[in-house]
Design an enzyme around this catalytic site. Sequence first.
Site, PDB file in Angstrom:
ATOM      1  N   CYS A  48       0.862  -1.181   0.000  1.00 16.44           N
ATOM      2  CA  CYS A  48       0.000   0.000   0.000  1.00 16.44           C
ATOM      3  C   CYS A  48       0.900   1.234   0.000  1.00 16.44           C
ATOM      4  O   CYS A  48       1.808   1.343   0.835  1.00 16.44           O
ATOM      5  CB  CYS A  48      -0.885  -0.017   1.244  1.00 16.44           C
ATOM      6  SG  CYS A  48      -1.883   1.476   1.450  1.00 16.44           S
ATOM      7  N   CYS A  97      -7.229  -1.178   1.514  1.00 18.92           N
ATOM      8  CA  CYS A  97      -6.203  -1.681   2.419  1.00 18.92           C
ATOM      9  C   CYS A  97      -6.845  -1.843   3.797  1.00 18.92           C
ATOM     10  O   CYS A  97      -7.442  -0.898   4.321  1.00 18.92           O
ATOM     11  CB  CYS A  97      -5.039  -0.698   2.487  1.00 18.92           C
ATOM     12  SG  CYS A  97      -3.794  -1.123   3.726  1.00 18.92           S
ATOM     13  N   CYS A 122      -8.373  -5.537  -9.846  1.00 22.93           N
ATOM     14  CA  CYS A 122      -7.994  -4.452 -10.743  1.00 22.93           C
ATOM     15  C   CYS A 122      -7.569  -3.289  -9.852  1.00 22.93           C
ATOM     16  O   CYS A 122      -8.402  -2.607  -9.260  1.00 22.93           O
ATOM     17  CB  CYS A 122      -9.206  -4.103 -11.600  1.00 22.93           C
ATOM     18  SG  CYS A 122      -8.900  -2.855 -12.842  1.00 22.93           S
TER      19      CYS A 122
END
Length: 139
Positions: A48, A97, A122
């Site tokens: 992330c 996340c 995606c």
Amino acid sequence: MTYQVKKSDAEWREELSADEFKVLRQAGTEAPFTGEYTDTKTVGVYRCRACKTELFRSETKFDSHCGWPSFYAPLAEDRVEYIEDRSFGSVRTEVRCANCGSHLGHVFEGEGYGTPTDQRYCINSISLTLEPEDGPEDA
């Protein structure tokens, strides 16, 4: 959901670029075929961009030709959060996340890709950083 990393919008704006903030914190989408990781074949871990949590591994990345990096599974199910997204007149599943709540992209099922899960995560390149197997990017 309660996130381990909690910051105000002002704090996120200090840490992220305007484009990163738009995608990660406001659920925006980068333009297709423009992202840094759309076609990369580098072996490593995708994290992330906001909190550095490990999210995906290159072994699960595949060529979907959709314009964004595609993965068939996260590193572990507890690394991502799923939110029903009813924007744009359809029902999709948003992927965030699980550590900081940042928007990553969407997951789609049943599209017929030859992957073990029949799923396509995606994910916006701008939501990720890639740590190559041989060490951090800035090493």
